[in-house]
Design an enzyme around this catalytic site. Structure first.
Site, PDB file in Angstrom:
ATOM      1  N   ASN A 217       0.730  -1.297  -0.090  1.00 24.26           N
ATOM      2  CA  ASN A 217      -0.388   0.035  -0.307  1.00 24.26           C
ATOM      3  C   ASN A 217       1.009   1.208  -0.103  1.00 24.26           C
ATOM      4  O   ASN A 217       2.346   1.229   0.438  1.00 24.26           O
ATOM      5  CB  ASN A 217      -0.939   0.087   0.844  1.00 24.26           C
ATOM      6  N   LYS A 297      11.098 -15.869 -10.482  1.00 22.22           N
ATOM      7  CA  LYS A 297       9.662 -15.424 -11.176  1.00 22.22           C
ATOM      8  C   LYS A 297       8.840 -15.122 -12.248  1.00 22.22           C
ATOM      9  O   LYS A 297       8.727 -16.473 -12.769  1.00 22.22           O
ATOM     10  CB  LYS A 297       9.991 -14.196 -11.843  1.00 22.22           C
ATOM     11  N   LYS A 349     -13.380  -1.292  16.806  1.00 22.65           N
ATOM     12  CA  LYS A 349     -12.501  -2.483  16.486  1.00 22.65           C
ATOM     13  C   LYS A 349     -11.495  -1.756  17.892  1.00 22.65           C
ATOM     14  O   LYS A 349     -10.774  -2.453  18.065  1.00 22.65           O
ATOM     15  CB  LYS A 349     -11.065  -1.671  15.249  1.00 22.65           C
TER      16      LYS A 349
END
Length: 408
Positions: A217, A297, A349
């Site tokens: 991210n 890969k 949470k």
């Protein structure tokens, strides 16, 4: 930039080490913060750095040794006026000789007399040959200076001007600024974490699909790093920073642990969590990883032009695990990056993960998402619900978060 950094009064002493060439860059950083800087050059320093350059950057005259007891300037009693005016006195580089002057209270020079006369915090950055630094006399002077209340910053290791390697390098300007900001930090907060151990996680995690591709991210790590840096400024005895891959420097004096995957971050956190008084879970941890990462890969041709299907496995929930193990007295602060139902998700949470606080932000907002220098957050407390709303630079938000947590 935090408001308390602007318009501060800094006396900057430059002594005759080769690292004096960094002095204009040091001054430039304070000028950008709109600080007033008075500069003192030792006689040796004048041969290494231009007084005109420093005067131009500070918009002030440069004080030289010849001004100490001169007919023209001596009547201004510069060592007293500068000492009384300063909010902090910095010497960088601080040669072995100037370190000796500071430790022994030698007032035979303008810089030495200013150090003796000031009641402001003093920060010394020794820089010298490695053998000079290691000499018993130098180390005795370091200890003596510290007993006098001076902050003596250990020089860095690296290649030295004398073509040797070892401890003796003056830190680069950003590190010098950090120590000076710490000395100028608001006095009522400066010891608010004294004696405490603070564990902070920051940055993204990476989950590799094959040796060259990963799921991640765009977290920059700035929020977590700001929380760690502010804890250090508040006098935390130990700041442990467990960080994913980022491109920003860590705060000085932090124990930095580099990780990549969520599993690695969890392992390193669990090793250290029991001795932490505060845990700040600011990292953007990936929720999923490849169920079976490839050893080699993956080639496009091997897939025959068809869509690629990936099987993902759930990563461990680090903050939930820490919450389940939380010893009495430990405070855990979670972070929640949301794109919808921010308050509902944050409240859920905080209960589910046994947190004391959670800091939630809407990462879809332009000024509060990943990769930007500002943030807008809501802080929720397990005991009292919404504990505050903050916005500003991530440095300012971090300071506000600590204010609310420590003022609970």
């Amino acid at each position: 930039m935090s408001r308390w950094k602007t318009d501060r009064r800094i006396v900057y002493g430059v002594s005759g080490g080769i690292a004096a060439y960094k002095a204009p860059l040091v001054v430039r950083g304070w000028a950008k913060a709109k600080c007033d800087v008075e500069t003192i050059l030792t006689e040796a320093a004048e041969t290494l750095v231009s007084p005109l350059a420093l005067s131009t950057l500070t918009n002030r005259r440069v004080w030289r040794e010849r001004d100490f007891l001169s007919v023209e300037c001596g009547w201004e009693i510069p060592h007293i006026t500068l000492a009384d005016w300063a909010e902090v006195v910095v010497v960088a580089p601080c040669t072995a000789n100037v370190l000796r002057l500071a430790a022994q209270g030698d007032s035979a020079t303008l810089l030495g007399a200013t150090l003796l006369a000031t009641r402001a915090p003093v920060v010394l950055f020794p820089a010298m040959n490695v053998h000079m630094w290691e000499h018993a006399t130098t180390q005795a002077n370091v200890e003596k200076a510290r007993t006098l209340g001076y902050e003596v910053v250990r020089p860095e290791e690296g290649f030295l001007a004398c073509n040797t390697s070892g401890t003796g390098r003056m830190p680069d300007p950003p590190v010098i600024w950090e120590y000076v900001w710490k000395a100028l930090y608001p006095a009522d907060k400066r010891s608010s974490l004294a004696g405490k151990t603070v564990l902070v996680t920051a940055g993204p995690t990476r989950e590799y699909l094959d040796p060259v591709r990963f799921i991640s991210n765009p977290s920059s790590g700035r929020m977590g790093y700001a929380m760690a840096r502010d804890a250090w400024r508040r006098g935390a005895e130990n700041v442990i920073l467990v960080t994913g891959p980022v491109e920003i420097p860590p705060p000085p004096c932090a124990e930095v642990v580099h990780v990549e995957s969520a599993a690695q971050m969890m392992e390193e956190c669990l090793k250290r969590s029991e001795r932490a008084d505060f845990i700040v879970k600011a990292a953007a941890v990936g929720d999923y990883r490849a169920a079976e990462p490839r050893d080699q890969k993956l080639k496009r041709a091997e897939n025959g032009g068809a869509n690629l299907w990936l099987e993902l496995a759930e990563n461990p929930d680090i903050v939930r695990e820490l919450g389940s193990r939380k010893p009495q007295g430990q405070v855990i602060i979670g972070f929640a990056a949301e794109t919808q139902d921010l308050e509902e998700n944050a409240r859920r949470k905080i209960a589910a993960k046994n947190l004391d606080f959670i800091v939630a932000n809407d990462v879809s907002a332009e000024d509060a998402g990943f990769g930007v220098e500002t943030n807008r957050v809501k802080i929720f407390s397990s005991a009292a619900g919404l504990a505050g709303e903050l916005e500003g630079t991530k440095e300012e938000v971090a300071e506000g978060i600590w204010d609310r947590i420590l003022g609970r």
